[in-house]
Design an enzyme around this catalytic site. Structure first.
Site, PDB file in Angstrom:
ATOM      1  N   GLU A  55       7.203  64.006  13.255  1.00 51.43           N
ATOM      2  CA  GLU A  55       5.832  63.907  13.770  1.00 51.43           C
ATOM      3  C   GLU A  55       5.905  63.405  15.210  1.00 51.43           C
ATOM      4  OE1 GLU A  55       2.653  62.092  11.714  1.00 51.43           O
ATOM      5  OE2 GLU A  55       2.928  63.260   9.876  1.00 51.43           O
ATOM      6  N   ASP A 103      -0.077  61.856   5.569  1.00 54.56           N
ATOM      7  CA  ASP A 103       0.407  60.568   6.099  1.00 54.56           C
ATOM      8  C   ASP A 103      -0.133  59.410   5.273  1.00 54.56           C
ATOM      9  OD1 ASP A 103       1.609  61.932   8.105  1.00 54.56           O
ATOM     10  OD2 ASP A 103       0.012  61.607   9.545  1.00 54.56           O
ATOM     11  N   HIS A 154     -12.963  60.953   1.597  1.00 55.96           N
ATOM     12  CA  HIS A 154     -12.293  60.647   2.860  1.00 55.96           C
ATOM     13  C   HIS A 154     -12.502  61.753   3.893  1.00 55.96           C
ATOM     14  CE1 HIS A 154     -11.018  56.996   1.322  1.00 55.96           C
ATOM     15  NE2 HIS A 154      -9.918  56.843   2.039  1.00 55.96           N
TER      16      HIS A 154
HETATM   17  P1  FAD Z   1     -13.233  64.557  -0.317  1.00 52.43           P
HETATM   18  O1  FAD Z   1     -13.529  64.081   1.052  1.00 52.43           O
HETATM   19  O2  FAD Z   1     -13.845  63.822  -1.420  1.00 52.43           O
HETATM   20  O3  FAD Z   1     -13.585  66.104  -0.433  1.00 52.43           O
HETATM   21  C1  FAD Z   1     -13.206  67.015   0.586  1.00 52.43           C
HETATM   22  C2  FAD Z   1     -13.735  68.412   0.249  1.00 52.43           C
HETATM   23  O4  FAD Z   1     -13.046  68.928  -0.876  1.00 52.43           O
HETATM   24  C3  FAD Z   1     -15.216  68.436  -0.123  1.00 52.43           C
HETATM   25  O5  FAD Z   1     -15.776  69.651   0.288  1.00 52.43           O
HETATM   26  C4  FAD Z   1     -15.185  68.349  -1.633  1.00 52.43           C
HETATM   27  O6  FAD Z   1     -16.346  68.897  -2.213  1.00 52.43           O
HETATM   28  C5  FAD Z   1     -13.942  69.140  -1.958  1.00 52.43           C
HETATM   29  N1  FAD Z   1     -13.258  68.649  -3.161  1.00 52.43           N
HETATM   30  C6  FAD Z   1     -12.936  67.389  -3.483  1.00 52.43           C
HETATM   31  N2  FAD Z   1     -12.266  67.372  -4.651  1.00 52.43           N
HETATM   32  C7  FAD Z   1     -12.160  68.648  -5.046  1.00 52.43           C
HETATM   33  C8  FAD Z   1     -11.579  69.293  -6.173  1.00 52.43           C
HETATM   34  N3  FAD Z   1     -10.973  68.615  -7.130  1.00 52.43           N
HETATM   35  N4  FAD Z   1     -11.662  70.632  -6.261  1.00 52.43           N
HETATM   36  C9  FAD Z   1     -12.277  71.355  -5.291  1.00 52.43           C
HETATM   37  N5  FAD Z   1     -12.857  70.799  -4.219  1.00 52.43           N
HETATM   38  C10 FAD Z   1     -12.795  69.469  -4.099  1.00 52.43           C
HETATM   39  N6  FAD Z   1      -5.199  65.232   5.807  1.00 52.43           N
HETATM   40  C11 FAD Z   1      -3.968  65.741   5.963  1.00 52.43           C
HETATM   41  O7  FAD Z   1      -3.765  66.932   5.792  1.00 52.43           O
HETATM   42  N7  FAD Z   1      -2.928  64.928   6.307  1.00 52.43           N
HETATM   43  C12 FAD Z   1      -3.072  63.591   6.467  1.00 52.43           C
HETATM   44  O8  FAD Z   1      -2.112  62.901   6.775  1.00 52.43           O
HETATM   45  C13 FAD Z   1      -4.351  63.031   6.276  1.00 52.43           C
HETATM   46  N8  FAD Z   1      -4.565  61.700   6.386  1.00 52.43           N
HETATM   47  C14 FAD Z   1      -5.825  61.184   6.219  1.00 52.43           C
HETATM   48  C15 FAD Z   1      -6.026  59.823   6.349  1.00 52.43           C
HETATM   49  C16 FAD Z   1      -7.277  59.276   6.196  1.00 52.43           C
HETATM   50  C17 FAD Z   1      -7.468  57.802   6.311  1.00 52.43           C
HETATM   51  C18 FAD Z   1      -8.371  60.121   5.968  1.00 52.43           C
HETATM   52  C19 FAD Z   1      -9.728  59.529   5.873  1.00 52.43           C
HETATM   53  C20 FAD Z   1      -8.204  61.475   5.833  1.00 52.43           C
HETATM   54  C21 FAD Z   1      -6.927  62.022   5.965  1.00 52.43           C
HETATM   55  N9  FAD Z   1      -6.678  63.380   5.827  1.00 52.43           N
HETATM   56  C22 FAD Z   1      -5.414  63.905   5.969  1.00 52.43           C
HETATM   57  C23 FAD Z   1      -7.803  64.302   5.580  1.00 52.43           C
HETATM   58  C24 FAD Z   1      -7.947  64.552   4.112  1.00 52.43           C
HETATM   59  O9  FAD Z   1      -6.914  65.386   3.638  1.00 52.43           O
HETATM   60  C25 FAD Z   1      -9.267  65.271   3.837  1.00 52.43           C
HETATM   61  O10 FAD Z   1     -10.331  64.581   4.397  1.00 52.43           O
HETATM   62  C26 FAD Z   1      -9.448  65.396   2.340  1.00 52.43           C
HETATM   63  O11 FAD Z   1     -10.513  66.268   2.090  1.00 52.43           O
HETATM   64  C27 FAD Z   1      -9.789  64.059   1.779  1.00 52.43           C
HETATM   65  O12 FAD Z   1      -9.524  64.049   0.419  1.00 52.43           O
HETATM   66  P2  FAD Z   1     -10.586  63.443  -0.563  1.00 52.43           P
HETATM   67  O13 FAD Z   1      -9.892  63.422  -1.863  1.00 52.43           O
HETATM   68  O14 FAD Z   1     -11.166  62.180  -0.089  1.00 52.43           O
HETATM   69  O15 FAD Z   1     -11.658  64.630  -0.514  1.00 52.43           O
END
Ligand code: FAD
Length: 568
Positions: A321, A208, A143
């Protein structure tokens, strides 16, 4: 895009607005940051596929000083791994790891690994270290919006395959069960539903939207309307299991291997892969009074928001918020985006004639237990609302179950997936802006540059620096009160994507020019100079941490901070 498709797209967006998707997906980052001048436009989805790939490759070449990567025979790397989990090399499967929520970048990995646990992950990292170029990207739920969880020609580790590995409630002080161990690959929405249904408990600090993994948000910060009280999610973990860039499996906490613990929290995946997190819990409330009030004056909006986040627990709301919206009837960006219930009308006649091009909405929530007296809840809520200077008559209120409140964007996600909007490009920009600069930002960015809206929510709410731990790797502005500003754009493929990207860049450039004390949240930069500026006086520490825990720069190459090296 044909006109009919564009109209359908806009219609769906407006339905989403009606559903209070004010946070269609909260947070991400501006794709393609302001330094595009260094390497020109990149792999925007609007490009034809072949051109997109060429642009992407050009970027990679730029990032690697023009050194093309050798082609690896994947079996030469993976055959000796002897994993409990699986290795996918089929093109159609690994292509799922070449995209993310942003739909702006793509990078093709060599293989997608589905590990069974930390041992598998450690083997993969060690195998990569024996090659001169192969990198390893942990993928949570992908994400990110700018390719942060991708690797070009490296190994992607699908952390979701480990999501069932931990779910264990702990009784730390012998009386109350205060913590839970969860997998780094678990989705927060599953952590919530299981904690509440099995134990009547819940983590304290959220995002969120909860379709994000524990490891993914802990690598950034994890913020939402509870962070003013409990700090971000990275302030709410006690212990981690981490596989470092050396392939070591290490337990860390504030007292055990503290340098690794604080490096990894907010560390953008640079120092280790989180396979387990011990998360603080509290008793879950049953219900939430969810309220939105509208302001015409920015100063009054910020004064009230700052007042609420500065009060003690029990003397304020549990969630604070806010968002900016256009002062017009646009279904996505204007008045209709405010009511919490489709039956609530928004009466524009109540808006003062002095109001400008944009208005502001403060969004708050008050939590309570089923057996609390309704009159007690009413008295507490009206006491808090009474002190606010919103536009009289522009108050919207609903009562929802606690779990429903936290999962409020789930329904939005389902609608958006059904209509295809979820898969549209998301050129997002997230900023932390110091209190000292936020009024200027309002005057120039909200009131002028973004006065017609952005085809998605514009979040703004205050956070308190004292609730963050300076020892983590997260980069923050200096002042105690700073604002999260999130431009959560959802645009159809086509010229709007590049326009949005350009506008994000213009906003960041404006912040720099005006000397604002700000940081990008979920940062995305392309050059070392930009990363150095981003981290400021923490850059040296960040580099030293990299040298300690991932000296060959194997991990999280999609962040584009360090270049893979052949020797520690
Ligand atoms: P990924 O996108 O898969 O990874 C993000 C990064 O972390 C990459 O560099 C990856 O290599 C690394 N990573 C992934 N897993 C691990 C692990 N286990 N150990 C170490 N590194 C790792 N953020 C907020 O703070 N608040 C919000 O309300 C919020 N809402 C969101 C809503 C949506 C619809 C989206 C798309 C994003 C939102 N985000 C929010 C952003 C979100 O927190 C970050 O994009 C987060 O990185 C996404 O988590 P993911 O699990 O998909 O990580």
């Amino acid at each position: 895009m044909p006109m009919a498709k564009l109209v359908a797209f806009l219609l769906v967006l407006s339905v989403i607005a009606m559903l209070q998707t004010m946070v269609l997906a909260s947070y991400g980052q501006g794709a393609h940051d302001y330094d595009q001048k260094h390497s020109g436009p990149r792999s925007l989805k609007s490009y034809p596929k072949s051109r997109k790939m060429i642009a992407y490759l050009e970027r990679i070449l730029h990032d690697t000083d023009g050194e093309p990567k050798p082609h690896y025979d994947v079996s030469s790397i993976t055959k000796s791994l002897d994993l409990q989990g699986s290795i996918e090399t089929d093109g159609s499967i690994i292509s799922t790891a070449s995209q993310d929520f942003g739909h702006l970048y793509s990078a093709q990995p060599l293989a997608l690994i589905k590990p069974s646990g930390p041992d598998d992950i450690a083997r993969v990292v060690k195998a990569a270290s024996l090659t001169p170029h192969v990198t390893v990207a942990a993928k949570g739920n992908a994400h990110s919006v700018s390719g942060q969880a991708m690797t070009d020609g490296g190994l992607v580790i699908d952390m979701r395959s480990t999501e069932e590995n931990h779910f264990r409630l702990l009784t730390i002080d012998g009386r109350s069960p205060n913590y839970i161990d969860v997998s780094g690959g678990a989705l927060w929405e599953d952590v919530l539903t299981r904690c509440v249904s099995e134990f009547g408990l819940a983590p304290r600090s959220w995002t969120d939207y909860l379709g994000l993994t524990v490891g993914g948000t802990l690598s950034n910060a994890g913020v939402s309307g509870q962070a003013f009280r409990y700090g971000p999610q990275i302030s709410n973990v006690m212990e981690l299991d981490v596989v470092t860039g050396k392939g070591d499996i290490t337990i860390c906490s504030e007292t055990q291997n503290p340098e690794l613990f604080f490096s990894v929290l907010g560390g953008l995946g640079q120092f280790g892969i989180i396979t387990r997190a011990r998360v603080k819990l509290q008793t879950a409330p049953d219900m939430v009074r969810w309220i939105r009030v509208v302001y015409s004056e920015f100063e009054e909006f910020t004064r009230d928001a700052e007042f609420l986040v500065s009060q003690k627990e029990g003397e304020s709301f549990d969630y604070v918020e806010g968002f900016v919206f256009s002062n017009n009837d646009d279904p996505v960006n204007g008045w209709p985006s405010v009511p919490l219930d489709p039956n609530h009308g928004f009466n524009p006649a109540l808006i003062p004639s002095t109001a400008g091009s944009v208005l502001y909405c403060l969004e708050v929530a008050f939590q309570y237990r089923k057996n609390d007296q309704p009159s007690t809840v009413d008295t507490a809520v009206s006491g808090l609302v009474k002190g606010l200077s919103y536009v009289e008559g522009l108050k919207f209120e609903v009562e929802v179950r606690y779990v429903e409140f936290l999962l409020r964007l789930k329904r939005v996600e389902e609608e958006a997936k059904g209509s295809g909007v979820w898969d549209a490009p998301h050129p997002w920009l997230n900023l932390f802006i110091s209190k000292s600069g936020i009024a200027d930002f309002d005057r120039t960015v909200f009131k002028k540059m973004l006065k017609y809206g952005i085809s998605g929510p514009i979040l703004i709410y205050p956070l308190l620096r004292s609730k963050w731990d300076n020892r983590t790797s997260a980069a923050l502005p200096d002042s105690e009160i700073f604002y999260l500003v999130a431009l959560l754009r959802s645009v159809p493929e086509g010229p709007l994507v590049e326009k949005s990207v350009a506008q994000n860049r213009e906003i960041v450039e404006w912040c720099i020019k005006e000397g604002l004390d700000f940081k990008q949240y979920l940062p995305h930069y392309q050059t070392k100079e930009d990363w150095k500026r981003h981290f400021g006086n923490q850059w040296t520490r960040f580099v030293e941490r990299k040298a300690s825990f991932d000296p060959m720069a194997i991990l999280a190459p999609g962040q584009k901070i360090f270049k893979r090296t052949q020797h520690p």
